[in-house]
Design a protein around this motif. Sequence first.
Motif, PDB file in Angstrom:
ATOM      1  N   SER A   1       0.828  -1.202   0.000  1.00 13.62           N
ATOM      2  CA  SER A   1       0.000   0.000   0.000  1.00 13.62           C
ATOM      3  C   SER A   1       0.857   1.244   0.000  1.00 13.62           C
ATOM      4  O   SER A   1       1.971   1.230   0.508  1.00 13.62           O
ATOM      5  CB  SER A   1      -0.893   0.060   1.250  1.00 13.62           C
ATOM      6  OG  SER A   1      -1.567  -1.142   1.463  1.00 13.62           O
TER       7      SER A   1
ATOM      8  N   GLU B   1      -8.833   6.324  -6.035  1.00 14.72           N
ATOM      9  CA  GLU B   1      -7.926   5.335  -5.452  1.00 14.72           C
ATOM     10  C   GLU B   1      -7.417   4.442  -6.580  1.00 14.72           C
ATOM     11  O   GLU B   1      -8.179   4.076  -7.470  1.00 14.72           O
ATOM     12  CB  GLU B   1      -8.729   4.532  -4.414  1.00 14.72           C
ATOM     13  CG  GLU B   1      -7.914   3.540  -3.688  1.00 14.72           C
ATOM     14  CD  GLU B   1      -8.464   3.245  -2.278  1.00 14.72           C
ATOM     15  OE1 GLU B   1      -9.287   4.016  -1.737  1.00 14.72           O
ATOM     16  OE2 GLU B   1      -8.057   2.236  -1.740  1.00 14.72           O
TER      17      GLU B   1
ATOM     18  N   ILE C   1      -5.655   0.884  -7.791  1.00 12.47           N
ATOM     19  CA  ILE C   1      -5.362  -0.497  -7.393  1.00 12.47           C
ATOM     20  C   ILE C   1      -4.608  -1.167  -8.541  1.00 12.47           C
ATOM     21  O   ILE C   1      -5.172  -1.356  -9.621  1.00 12.47           O
ATOM     22  CB  ILE C   1      -6.660  -1.268  -7.078  1.00 12.47           C
ATOM     23  CG1 ILE C   1      -7.399  -0.597  -5.923  1.00 12.47           C
ATOM     24  CG2 ILE C   1      -6.337  -2.730  -6.753  1.00 12.47           C
ATOM     25  CD1 ILE C   1      -8.796  -1.139  -5.680  1.00 12.47           C
TER      26      ILE C   1
ATOM     27  N   SER D   1      -2.894   0.871  -3.900  1.00 12.74           N
ATOM     28  CA  SER D   1      -2.628  -0.491  -3.432  1.00 12.74           C
ATOM     29  C   SER D   1      -2.095  -1.355  -4.560  1.00 12.74           C
ATOM     30  O   SER D   1      -2.409  -1.129  -5.724  1.00 12.74           O
ATOM     31  CB  SER D   1      -3.910  -1.163  -2.918  1.00 12.74           C
ATOM     32  OG  SER D   1      -4.604  -0.336  -2.030  1.00 12.74           O
TER      33      SER D   1
ATOM     34  N   THR E   1      -9.757  -5.977  -1.608  1.00  8.84           N
ATOM     35  CA  THR E   1      -9.147  -4.661  -1.847  1.00  8.84           C
ATOM     36  C   THR E   1     -10.157  -3.721  -2.503  1.00  8.84           C
ATOM     37  O   THR E   1     -10.278  -2.550  -2.135  1.00  8.84           O
ATOM     38  CB  THR E   1      -7.892  -4.821  -2.733  1.00  8.84           C
ATOM     39  OG1 THR E   1      -6.992  -5.726  -2.081  1.00  8.84           O
ATOM     40  CG2 THR E   1      -7.189  -3.492  -2.946  1.00  8.84           C
TER      41      THR E   1
ATOM     42  N   ALA F   1     -11.787  -0.281  -0.898  1.00  9.16           N
ATOM     43  CA  ALA F   1     -11.623   0.967  -1.652  1.00  9.16           C
ATOM     44  C   ALA F   1     -12.980   1.606  -1.950  1.00  9.16           C
ATOM     45  O   ALA F   1     -13.125   2.830  -1.897  1.00  9.16           O
ATOM     46  CB  ALA F   1     -10.855   0.692  -2.947  1.00  9.16           C
TER      47      ALA F   1
ATOM     48  N   SER G   1     -13.581   5.557  -1.176  1.00  9.74           N
ATOM     49  CA  SER G   1     -13.302   6.412  -2.342  1.00  9.74           C
ATOM     50  C   SER G   1     -14.449   6.379  -3.338  1.00  9.74           C
ATOM     51  O   SER G   1     -15.281   5.473  -3.315  1.00  9.74           O
ATOM     52  CB  SER G   1     -11.999   5.963  -3.033  1.00  9.74           C
ATOM     53  OG  SER G   1     -10.905   6.033  -2.130  1.00  9.74           O
TER      54      SER G   1
ATOM     55  N   LEU H   1     -12.483   4.276  -8.433  1.00  4.22           N
ATOM     56  CA  LEU H   1     -11.405   3.297  -8.313  1.00  4.22           C
ATOM     57  C   LEU H   1     -10.833   3.055  -9.702  1.00  4.22           C
ATOM     58  O   LEU H   1     -11.594   2.737 -10.627  1.00  4.22           O
ATOM     59  CB  LEU H   1     -11.947   1.965  -7.799  1.00  4.22           C
ATOM     60  CG  LEU H   1     -12.155   1.790  -6.298  1.00  4.22           C
ATOM     61  CD1 LEU H   1     -12.886   2.946  -5.671  1.00  4.22           C
ATOM     62  CD2 LEU H   1     -12.862   0.484  -6.024  1.00  4.22           C
TER      63      LEU H   1
END
Lengths: 176, 176
Positions: A40, B4, B6, B40, B52, B56, B60, B63
Motif C-alpha cells: 500500500s 484510489e 489499485i 494499493s 481490496t 476501496a 473512495s 477506483l
Amino acid sequence: MKAEIIAVGTELLLGQIVDTNSAYIAQQLTTVGLDLHFKSNVGDNLERIKSTLEMALRRSDFLITTGGIGPTLDDLTREAVAEVLNKPLVFQPHLFEQISAFFKSLGRAVSDNNRKQAYIPDGAMPIENPVGTAPGFIAEKDGKAIISIPGVPHEMRYFMDHSVLPYLRRKLGIRR
Amino acid sequence: MKAEIIAVGTELLLGQIVDTNSAYIAQQLTTVGLDLHFKSNVGDNLERIKSTLEMALRRSDFLITTGGIGPTLDDLTREAVAEVLNKPLVFQPHLFEQISAFFKSLGRAVSDNNRKQAYIPDGAMPIENPVGTAPGFIAEKDGKAIISIPGVPHEMRYFMDHSVLPYLRRKLGIRR
C-alpha cells in the motif's frame, strides 16, 4: 507467515516519485520465504496511516513501513504506529546522541525537529541509522511486528540488509 | 471527490516490476482535481482483489484498477469487479470482433483465451482498446465507479488519455 509493505508519503502517492523502495523490499522479503499479498501507499495523514496499519495488522504478520520517520511535521509514521499499538512515544537519549553525532560529522548543528526522531513507541527495539538521521524501530505485538524504516532509498536498503533481514531470519528460524 | 488506484499483479507485488503505472495515473488524476489518498498493489488472487476493491469502494468514489484483464487464467480483475458489484459477466460480441480484428492485423488467429477478454460486468461501459487486446470497462454503482484498464504501460497511458480522463472530466463537470 505473511508480510505487507506500507510506503508512506504524499509525494509517492501523487506520482511525484516512483515507488522503487517497495520493489526492493518485496524482493528481499521473498528471500526469507515470507508471503507478500498486499502493498500500500498512503499519504502523510495520521488517520489514514493508522487505518492502513490497522487493516494490515489484521491480515499480515510482519508490516514493513518505509517513509514518514523524518524530522518534519508531516512525518507521521512513528505517531501512527504508537497510536495503533496503544503505546506512548518514548524519548531515547542514545538515539538522540547518534543523531547529534551524525549532524556534527557533517559540520552542522542538530535542530529541535530532529529531536522528534529520537522518540519511538514504548517497548519497541530501536534500529540505529549510521547512514542518515532517522532511526528506525521494530515494535512487536501479539506475535506480529511493525518494522519502520526510512524512505530515503539508500537508507532503506541499509536497514533492510543490516537490520530487517537479520531480524526476520532470527524470527523465522533461518540460519545462514 | 476521492480516487484510489489499485494495481493488480503478482509480478508487481513481488518487485519483479516497478509500478510506474500508478505514478502516471496519480499524476493524471490530480489534473482533474481528484484527491488521492491510497494506492494499493494486490496479487493475482480473486479473494484478495475482491477485498481490496470492497475496502476501496467504502472510502473512495472512483477506483482505477490497472492490470489483471489479460487473456490468461490468472487475470482476475474482471471477475473480481463483477463479483464485488454482484453482476454477471456478459459477453460483448462487438468487443470480441475488435479483439479478433486486432489479431488479424498482426497476421495471427485469435485464441479461445482471448474470448474471455470480451466479457465485462453487466451494465458496465466497455472501453475499446485500439492499441492492444484487452478492452477495459467502467462500472458505475451508487454514484461511484470502478474503472478497469490494462497494465501494459503504453495501453494504460492510451486508456487514461483517451477514455478515463475524458470520462472523469464529464463526471466532474470540467470543461476544456
